[in-house]
Design a protein around this motif. Structure first.
Motif, PDB file in Angstrom:
ATOM      1  N   PHE A 641       0.828  -1.208   0.000  1.00  0.00           N
ATOM      2  CA  PHE A 641       0.000   0.000   0.000  1.00  0.00           C
ATOM      3  C   PHE A 641       0.861   1.256   0.000  1.00  0.00           C
ATOM      4  O   PHE A 641       0.481   2.295  -0.560  1.00  0.00           O
ATOM      5  N   PHE A 642       2.063   1.172   0.608  1.00  0.00           N
ATOM      6  CA  PHE A 642       2.997   2.299   0.532  1.00  0.00           C
ATOM      7  C   PHE A 642       3.388   2.561  -0.923  1.00  0.00           C
ATOM      8  O   PHE A 642       3.413   3.704  -1.389  1.00  0.00           O
ATOM      9  N   ASN A 643       3.685   1.482  -1.672  1.00  0.00           N
ATOM     10  CA  ASN A 643       4.074   1.636  -3.076  1.00  0.00           C
ATOM     11  C   ASN A 643       2.914   2.146  -3.926  1.00  0.00           C
ATOM     12  O   ASN A 643       3.117   2.912  -4.877  1.00  0.00           O
ATOM     13  N   LEU A 644       1.672   1.695  -3.626  1.00  0.00           N
ATOM     14  CA  LEU A 644       0.516   2.195  -4.370  1.00  0.00           C
ATOM     15  C   LEU A 644       0.323   3.692  -4.139  1.00  0.00           C
ATOM     16  O   LEU A 644       0.026   4.445  -5.075  1.00  0.00           O
ATOM     17  N   LEU A 645       0.514   4.129  -2.876  1.00  0.00           N
ATOM     18  CA  LEU A 645       0.411   5.560  -2.577  1.00  0.00           C
ATOM     19  C   LEU A 645       1.519   6.324  -3.289  1.00  0.00           C
ATOM     20  O   LEU A 645       1.283   7.387  -3.883  1.00  0.00           O
ATOM     21  N   ASP A 646       2.728   5.789  -3.239  1.00  0.00           N
ATOM     22  CA  ASP A 646       3.860   6.435  -3.899  1.00  0.00           C
ATOM     23  C   ASP A 646       3.617   6.560  -5.400  1.00  0.00           C
ATOM     24  O   ASP A 646       3.941   7.570  -6.021  1.00  0.00           O
ATOM     25  N   ASP A 647       3.024   5.523  -5.995  1.00  0.00           N
ATOM     26  CA  ASP A 647       2.727   5.559  -7.435  1.00  0.00           C
ATOM     27  C   ASP A 647       1.698   6.628  -7.759  1.00  0.00           C
ATOM     28  O   ASP A 647       1.826   7.350  -8.749  1.00  0.00           O
ATOM     29  N   SER A 648       0.663   6.760  -6.906  1.00  0.00           N
ATOM     30  CA  SER A 648      -0.364   7.785  -7.141  1.00  0.00           C
ATOM     31  C   SER A 648       0.230   9.189  -7.030  1.00  0.00           C
ATOM     32  O   SER A 648      -0.095  10.084  -7.813  1.00  0.00           O
ATOM     33  N   ILE A 649       1.122   9.375  -6.043  1.00  0.00           N
ATOM     34  CA  ILE A 649       1.710  10.706  -5.822  1.00  0.00           C
ATOM     35  C   ILE A 649       2.646  11.087  -6.964  1.00  0.00           C
ATOM     36  O   ILE A 649       2.584  12.195  -7.510  1.00  0.00           O
ATOM     37  N   LYS A 650       3.546  10.156  -7.349  1.00  0.00           N
ATOM     38  CA  LYS A 650       4.597  10.492  -8.304  1.00  0.00           C
ATOM     39  C   LYS A 650       4.138  10.428  -9.757  1.00  0.00           C
ATOM     40  O   LYS A 650       4.676  11.114 -10.622  1.00  0.00           O
ATOM     41  N   HIS A 651       3.191   9.554 -10.059  1.00  0.00           N
ATOM     42  CA  HIS A 651       2.829   9.336 -11.449  1.00  0.00           C
ATOM     43  C   HIS A 651       1.367   9.654 -11.760  1.00  0.00           C
ATOM     44  O   HIS A 651       0.962   9.556 -12.918  1.00  0.00           O
ATOM     45  N   GLY A 652       0.593   9.985 -10.736  1.00  0.00           N
ATOM     46  CA  GLY A 652      -0.841  10.136 -10.958  1.00  0.00           C
ATOM     47  C   GLY A 652      -1.254  11.391 -11.701  1.00  0.00           C
ATOM     48  O   GLY A 652      -2.334  11.452 -12.259  1.00  0.00           O
ATOM     49  N   VAL A 653      -0.432  12.451 -11.667  1.00  0.00           N
ATOM     50  CA  VAL A 653      -0.730  13.735 -12.340  1.00  0.00           C
ATOM     51  C   VAL A 653      -1.978  14.383 -11.724  1.00  0.00           C
ATOM     52  O   VAL A 653      -3.101  14.050 -12.077  1.00  0.00           O
ATOM     53  N   ASN A 654      -1.757  15.290 -10.780  1.00  0.00           N
ATOM     54  CA  ASN A 654      -2.849  16.051 -10.146  1.00  0.00           C
ATOM     55  C   ASN A 654      -3.844  15.151  -9.427  1.00  0.00           C
ATOM     56  O   ASN A 654      -5.059  15.299  -9.563  1.00  0.00           O
ATOM     57  N   VAL A 655      -3.348  14.194  -8.646  1.00  0.00           N
ATOM     58  CA  VAL A 655      -4.235  13.347  -7.852  1.00  0.00           C
ATOM     59  C   VAL A 655      -4.715  14.127  -6.629  1.00  0.00           C
ATOM     60  O   VAL A 655      -3.906  14.720  -5.902  1.00  0.00           O
TER      61      VAL A 655
END
Length: 747
Positions: A641-655
């Motif tokens: 879940f840490f990696n999923l959050l990190d992915d949303s923050i770094k790659h999500g674009v305006n999450v």
């Protein structure tokens, strides 16, 4: 693989030529007729590849091509694919090429040039003709083969001749009967087919089909019978084998499609056994009298109306203890079933067969337990009863001993830790021990009478069926088959079984008995250990490889720094060195964080507790709907879940918003992680889980999947590009649970 098609679809033609324009032109001219579907190849090599994967009705090939020429391709086709129609279509018209092509099996040779419409019309004609001829040959071969197969399959010895008396059929059965093969006999004439039967050339029954013959009919005499145009006979032949043989023969005409007689066929059956059986039947009375006198069981013949004894064998007289003469004429109840007068199972109770335990009263007053069989029959028009019986004393003793043995076995089975079961030859469970319920949850009456595949995992059914079949066929014990069995709660338990055959009295295997042990815990431990070792090996390889790469970068940059000493450009290289060193530190820290992956026992972890530990930025709102659900997973589940959050923050674009939901289903639990960012492009949805993919370390999602895989959990990304990322985690049954609210301090 490539057979000539028998359908009415357009003919599939492979055209091979190193001139693409000519390929395109031929494809246009031929396909617009609606009769062809043209596939093209620009070389013999490409044609070979297409032949391996496609099916064609004909092949059209140029002669002169780079590498393998048209003749060599023809040889390859004939060797690998048989008689597919092959037409050589080339601009080279030398006579030796034409001869070489035809010698190697080309169907036609067409020279390029001339007016296109005429040339392609000729090409169309040749293709249609070549395919039609091949189909005709195939159809005739198939028809001849089918008829030959039918005749050879006939159990009766059969042969046929044409109007000239030449043998045209000589089947396997007549080969076995005469010792003469079809290869030796087919094509022969002048009555040679009579020699194996009579040792001389002469007319047989088959010859009488064409026209009557007084001499031949005289030979058969009154043994000939006729029914329409078919002739029958039974006759003894002395020359067929070492001893005289009786045969039954039947002959009739063969007609063509116009109803003309074109030949005749004769079938011959060896009826020597039937004749011998008739002779044996004549001797059977003496034989039965010998049996009657010699069998060890008592046999008494009783008048069904008066119940008087009319005959008995020596064994019955011995059991009763009197001479035969003293017993005959007395009422049967005086000796057999002495207390049952008026209750004869056959005459009084109207049963068809009596098979029961009775008492025999001997001449000296002893009462002997017997098993008695009574069957009614007629002898010379009179109703009789045949009563057979034997001393049952030893059997009763044996049954008592068997009962004690069965009681011991039952006690063992009912108290054993393993499941004992029995399957019939069809795989139906005919017995399971009571502890099935303790181990797997189902009631015994829910199991017996059902096929084993209703309990065994679908992926294991074929292997179990093969295992059982092997025992039935070989009659030998088979050990240590592993398979999964469905528990009543829907989970799958690993079992290991040893099995062996149970035989009938004649030695035939009637069923299979097995002892199954639950090895789920051991299996899970082994699987977890294997997975852990794989993870450690994988992690070690990843880290070592990447660190060595970064060190190589640093080394190279340092060389450049030395060359650019006191040069402003050196500052840029030094910066890049520092970046590489920082990356190395990150990767070393990464190995420290993940070094325990798969090395610890899976643990029950509350989803809501894991989500509370995530450091969500203030600009993002995380909404959780996970209830009181716990998941059995590797202790590093929180890193997923840490990696999923990190992915949303770094790659999500305006999450701005993240939703986490847990939805229990009947067979699994689905956990979804969704954000409102830009989503993931469709062409990289599978790549994001690959090792090293991405703009940072490239390991986050890769290792997230590895963490989940340890306990059989899967993850995939199925969001819509432009609407946000959506990760779906599927937890199999047995690996999740809904806890009581009190466990989490809730009211």
């Amino acid at each position: 693989m490539n057979q000539v098609s028998q359908t009415t679809e357009p003919l599939s033609v492979l055209y091979v030529d190193d001139e693409p324009d000519l390929l395109a032109l031929a494809k246009i001219f031929l396909e617009r007729t609606g009769k062809f579907r043209i596939d093209t190849a620009v070389s013999s090599t490409q044609a070979q590849e297409k032949l391996q994967s496609g099916t064609y009705d004909a092949i059209l090939s140029d002669y002169q091509m780079p590498g393998m020429n048209g003749i060599d391709l023809l040889k390859f086709v004939r060797e690998r694919y048989g008689n597919i129609p092959f037409i050589l279509f080339t601009g080279r018209g030398r006579e030796e090429i034409v001869i070489q092509a035809l010698d190697n099996g080309a169907d036609f040779y067409i020279q390029k040039g001339g007016e296109p419409r005429s040339q392609f019309a000729e090409l169309q004609n040749k293709l249609e003709r070549a395919v039609a001829e091949k189909r005709a040959v195939l159809a005739k071969d198939e028809s001849d083969h089918r008829i030959s197969g039918i005749i050879n399959f006939l159990p009766d010895a059969t042969f046929a001749i044409d109007r000239s008396g030449t043998v045209i059929v000589w089947n396997k059965a007549i080969e076995e009967m005469t010792g003469v093969t079809g290869r030796e006999m087919i094509g022969r004439s002048d009555y040679e087919y009579a020699i194996p039967f009579y040792g001389e050339r002469r007319k047989l029954l088959i010859d009488l089909v064409f026209s009557p013959d007084d001499q031949a009919e005289a030979f058969y005499g009154n043994l000939i019978r006729k029914k329409g145009d078919v002739i029958f006979t039974e006759i003894e032949i002395k020359n067929l084998g070492d001893t005289p043989r009786w045969i039954w023969a039947k002959a009739g005409p063969l007609y063509d499609s116009d109803g003309n007689i074109v030949g005749a066929i004769e079938s011959i059956r060896d009826i020597s056994d039937k004749k011998r059986a008739e002779e044996v039947l004549i001797e059977s009375r003496d034989y039965l009298n010998q049996i009657f006198s010699s069998v060890k069981e008592g046999i008494v013949i009783v008048d069904a109306e008066t119940h008087t004894i009319v005959d008995l064998n020596p064994a019955a007289a011995e059991l009763i203890g009197e001479n035969k003469e003293e017993i005959v004429g007395k009422i049967c109840h005086q000796y057999i079933c002495p207390a049952e007068e008026g209750r004869c199972p056959i005459t009084d109770l109207h049963q068809t067969v009596d098979n029961s335990e009775r008492v025999l009263l001997t001449a000296d007053g002893r009462k002997v337990p017997i098993i008695k069989y009574v069957i009614p029959f007629q002898l010379q028009g009179k109703k009789r009863l045949i009563e057979t019986f034997f001393d049952n004393t030893q059997r009763i003793s044996d049954l008592e001993a068997l009962s004690q043995s069965e009681e011991k076995f039952r006690s063992y089975v009912e108290n054993a830790n393993d499941i004992v079961y029995e399957l019939d030859r069809d795989g139906v469970l005919t017995y399971v021990s009571p502890n099935w319920t303790d181990i797997l949850g189902h009631r015994v009456d829910e199991v017996i009478g059902r096929h084993f595949d209703q309990f065994v995992h679908p992926d294991d059914v074929a292997r179990c069926d093969e295992h059982i079949t092997s025992i039935i066929k070989s009659g030998t014990r088979q050990a240590d088959i592993e398979y999964r069995v469905r528990h009543q709660d829907g989970s799958w338990r690993w079992h290991i079984s040893n099995n062996g055959p149970i035989r009938k009295e004649n030695g035939v295997v009637k069923s299979v008995i097995g002892i199954g042990r639950d090895v789920t815990d051991q299996k899970n431990m082994k699987d977890a250990l294997k997975q852990a070792n794989r993870q450690l090996s994988l992690l070690s390889g990843i880290t070592r490889h990447d660190i060595l790469n970064k060190i190589s970068v640093i080394t190279g940059l340092l060389v450049l720094v030395r060359e650019l000493a006191e040069n402003p450009e050196a500052e840029g290289y030094i910066t890049r060195i520092n970046d590489s060193i920082a990356t190395i530190r990150t990767q070393i820290e990464f190995t420290r964080v993940y070094e325990d992956l798969g090395t610890q026992e899976p643990q029950w972890q509350v989803l809501d507790d894991i989500l509370k530990t995530l450091k969500v930025p203030d600009i993002i709102t995380l909404t959780s709907e996970t209830g009181n659900i716990s998941v059995l997973a590797d202790p590093m589940l929180k890193k997923v879940f840490f990696n999923l959050l990190d992915d949303s923050i770094k790659h999500g674009v305006n999450v701005h918003t993240i939703w986490v939901k847990a939805e229990p289903r009947e067979d699994a639990l689905t956990i979804t992680w969704e954000d409102d960012g830009g989503g993931i492009p469709a062409d990289v949805k599978q790549k994001i889980f690959d090792r090293g993919y991405g703009t940072h370390t490239g390991f986050g999602l890769f290792l997230s999947r590895e963490i989940l895989t340890i306990t059989g959990i899967t993850i995939e990304e199925n969001g819509v590009t432009g609407e946000g990322a959506r990760f779906e985690i599927t937890v199999p049954k047995g690996m999740w649970r809904i806890d009581s609210p009190l466990l989490h301090g809730q009211d």
